[in-house]
Write a protein that holds these residues in place. Structure first.
Motif, mmCIF file in Angstrom:
data_model
loop_
_atom_site.group_PDB
_atom_site.id
_atom_site.type_symbol
_atom_site.label_atom_id
_atom_site.label_comp_id
_atom_site.label_asym_id
_atom_site.label_seq_id
_atom_site.Cartn_x
_atom_site.Cartn_y
_atom_site.Cartn_z
ATOM 1 N N ARG A 42 42.984 35.689 29.259
ATOM 2 C CA ARG A 42 43.538 34.486 29.896
ATOM 3 C C ARG A 42 44.776 34.030 29.134
ATOM 4 N N THR A 43 44.651 33.990 27.795
ATOM 5 C CA THR A 43 45.800 33.646 26.964
ATOM 6 C C THR A 43 46.436 34.957 26.502
ATOM 7 N N LYS A 46 47.445 36.440 22.856
ATOM 8 C CA LYS A 46 46.514 36.976 21.857
ATOM 9 C C LYS A 46 46.516 38.503 21.826
ATOM 10 N N SER A 80 32.799 32.319 33.322
ATOM 11 C CA SER A 80 34.130 32.905 33.132
ATOM 12 C C SER A 80 34.190 34.308 33.723
ATOM 13 N N VAL A 84 36.909 35.302 36.491
ATOM 14 C CA VAL A 84 37.896 36.354 36.205
ATOM 15 C C VAL A 84 37.758 37.532 37.190
HETATM 16 N N1 LIG Z 1 31.581 36.753 17.849
HETATM 17 C C1 LIG Z 1 30.353 37.207 17.604
HETATM 18 O O1 LIG Z 1 29.883 37.237 16.455
HETATM 19 C C2 LIG Z 1 29.514 37.747 18.739
HETATM 20 C C3 LIG Z 1 28.399 38.551 18.448
HETATM 21 C C4 LIG Z 1 27.640 39.081 19.491
HETATM 22 C C5 LIG Z 1 27.954 38.765 20.792
HETATM 23 N N2 LIG Z 1 29.042 37.959 21.057
HETATM 24 C C6 LIG Z 1 29.330 37.626 22.457
HETATM 25 O O2 LIG Z 1 30.599 38.158 22.830
HETATM 26 C C7 LIG Z 1 31.197 37.300 23.819
HETATM 27 C C8 LIG Z 1 32.604 36.949 23.363
HETATM 28 O O3 LIG Z 1 32.511 36.269 22.127
HETATM 29 P P1 LIG Z 1 33.750 35.961 21.217
HETATM 30 O O4 LIG Z 1 33.237 35.790 19.822
HETATM 31 O O5 LIG Z 1 34.825 36.947 21.459
HETATM 32 O O6 LIG Z 1 34.323 34.534 21.653
HETATM 33 P P2 LIG Z 1 34.032 33.481 22.822
HETATM 34 O O7 LIG Z 1 34.638 32.217 22.365
HETATM 35 O O8 LIG Z 1 32.588 33.446 23.211
HETATM 36 O O9 LIG Z 1 34.885 34.063 24.060
HETATM 37 C C9 LIG Z 1 36.273 34.036 24.000
HETATM 38 C C10 LIG Z 1 36.859 34.689 25.225
HETATM 39 O O10 LIG Z 1 36.487 33.978 26.422
HETATM 40 C C11 LIG Z 1 37.691 33.653 27.134
HETATM 41 N N3 LIG Z 1 37.505 32.464 27.952
HETATM 42 C C12 LIG Z 1 36.973 31.275 27.585
HETATM 43 N N4 LIG Z 1 36.968 30.426 28.644
HETATM 44 C C13 LIG Z 1 37.542 31.094 29.682
HETATM 45 C C14 LIG Z 1 37.821 30.765 31.030
HETATM 46 N N5 LIG Z 1 37.536 29.559 31.541
HETATM 47 N N6 LIG Z 1 38.401 31.710 31.811
HETATM 48 C C15 LIG Z 1 38.709 32.934 31.314
HETATM 49 N N7 LIG Z 1 38.464 33.310 30.048
HETATM 50 C C16 LIG Z 1 37.873 32.403 29.240
HETATM 51 C C17 LIG Z 1 38.713 33.447 26.024
HETATM 52 O O11 LIG Z 1 40.004 33.456 26.551
HETATM 53 P P3 LIG Z 1 41.184 32.669 25.785
HETATM 54 O O12 LIG Z 1 41.543 33.540 24.609
HETATM 55 O O13 LIG Z 1 42.246 32.542 26.799
HETATM 56 O O14 LIG Z 1 40.617 31.341 25.343
HETATM 57 C C18 LIG Z 1 38.391 34.653 25.165
HETATM 58 O O15 LIG Z 1 38.868 35.837 25.753
HETATM 59 C C19 LIG Z 1 30.291 36.061 23.942
HETATM 60 O O16 LIG Z 1 29.488 36.167 25.091
HETATM 61 C C20 LIG Z 1 29.446 36.112 22.673
HETATM 62 O O17 LIG Z 1 28.163 35.523 22.832
HETATM 63 C C21 LIG Z 1 29.832 37.460 20.059
#
Ligand SMILES: NC(=O)c1ccc[n+]([C@@H]2O[C@H](COP(=O)([O-])OP(=O)(O)OC[C@H]3O[C@@H](n4cnc5c(N)ncnc54)[C@H](OP(=O)(O)O)[C@@H]3O)[C@@H](O)[C@H]2O)c1
Length: 311
Positions: A42-43, A46, A80, A84
């Motif tokens: 979306r952004t 990045k 989301s 998307v």
């Molecule tokens: N990080 C970890 O340690 C971890 C571990 C296991 C599983 N996960 C899972 O992996 C997934 C992603 O996690 P993450 O850590 O990368 O960060 P996140 O904060 O859960 O997701 C960030 C992503 O979501 C997008 N997003 C948020 N709101 C949106 C909207 N309204 N429309 C379109 N895109 C949107 C963001 O885009 P923008 O950049 O534009 O904001 C970014 O690409 C999650 O489901 C999480 O539970 C994460």
């Protein structure tokens, strides 16, 4: 049909939708392993470091999906995901979409249904490791959905971790993910609260961590896990080596020690209350695993739709 033949490269073409901390590292690993990798976020800004590393930035989600043998979705939630991917419409027909976004079983089921209506080949999934462990051997990724889709793309999925296929119902991956995370949080909170008790006595928490984990792992996992699971399946909790009453005493001590040390006592008190409920069911002479009977779904709830998932 294989990834290889479809993409014309020796590695499958991958698209990553979502470049949060997790999506970013998934994309990095695929780029580094030689997969033609398209990213969308979306952004869009990045994506800069990934493009510098060799990824291609798609101008739209449609373009990203069209470029890939496998589209991997890694967004903050299923709302989301819908926002998307729903507009892609016909562009999803025949495409493989693997959704690694966290959510609930009903969200996974609904997403699988509308993906199916659009002719997409859909796997749901869950990542069981933090970003630094993505791509490391043994890092567990859970998948559910059509077996043939998983088998076809197994090699690509293996690029980011150890893929565990759970079964055909799309919601299995997020259900198992939730179960494992609950276990992680309960264990983590146990250690954090225990550490607060030690810290409240001005004792070194580092030494305690060493003692705690050295004790916990063999103590907890010494008995075979198959044996533990069989006990739950049979509802057999013989108390000859220790009873629930004895454990209620231990939980009382933890609760009272917390109060004495000035550490919040809600967490041990809740565990005590749960154990006392099992005792109230007449299980005081059984072993601690009898607490499972308190947690189990009651027969009156058995018709709830979430109970029927196939493997
Ligand atoms: N990080 C970890 O340690 C971890 C571990 C296991 C599983 N996960 C899972 O992996 C997934 C992603 O996690 P993450 O850590 O990368 O960060 P996140 O904060 O859960 O997701 C960030 C992503 O979501 C997008 N997003 C948020 N709101 C949106 C909207 N309204 N429309 C379109 N895109 C949107 C963001 O885009 P923008 O950049 O534009 O904001 C970014 O690409 C999650 O489901 C999480 O539970 C994460």
């Amino acid at each position: 049909m294989t990834d290889h033949l479809e993409s014309g490269h020796d590695k499958a073409a991958v698209a990553i939708l979502g470049l949060g901390p997790m999506g970013r590292v998934l994309a990095e690993v695929y780029v580094d392993r030689g997969h033609p990798t398209t990213v969308w976020n979306r952004t869009a800004a990045k994506a800069g470091p990934l493009v510098a590393r060799g990824a291609r930035l798609a101008a739209s989600v449609d373009e990203a999906v069209a470029a890939a043998d496998v589209t991997i979705v890694c967004l903050n939630d299923y709302a989301s995901t819908a926002r998307v991917l729903r507009p892609v419409g016909e562009g999803l027909r025949g495409r493989t979409v693997v959704n690694l976004t966290s959510g609930t079983p009903s969200e996974a089921r609904e997403t699988a249904a509308w993906m199916g209506e659009r002719g997409a080949r859909y796997l749901d999934g869950a990542i069981m490791v933090p970003p630094p462990l993505v791509g490391e051997p043994g890092s567990v990724f859970l998948y559910s959905g059509p077996r043939e889709v998983f088998d076809e793309h197994r090699a690509t999925l293996t690029g980011v971790g150890d893929p565990r296929y759970l079964g055909t119902s799309a919601e299995l991956a997020v259900l198992y993910n939730t179960g494992l995370l609950e276990m992680m949080y309960a264990t983590m909170n146990g250690w954090l609260h225990a550490t607060a008790l030690i810290d409240a006595a001005d004792l070194p928490v580092g030494d305690f961590a060493e003692l705690a984990f050295g004790w916990f792992v063999p103590m907890m996992f010494g008995p075979s896990t198959a044996g533990l699971a069989a006990a739950l399946a049979e509802g057999s909790y013989p108390g000859d080596l220790g009873t629930l009453e004895m454990n209620v005493n231990a939980l009382e001590h933890i609760t009272r020690t917390s109060v004495e040390q000035g550490v919040p006592a809600e967490q041990p008190r809740l565990m005590l209350e749960i154990a006392e409920r099992a005792v109230a069911q007449g299980r005081g002479g059984e072993n601690y695993l009898a607490v499972y009977e308190v947690f189990k779904k009651r027969a009156a709830d058995a018709g709830h739709p979430a109970s029927s998932m196939s493997r």
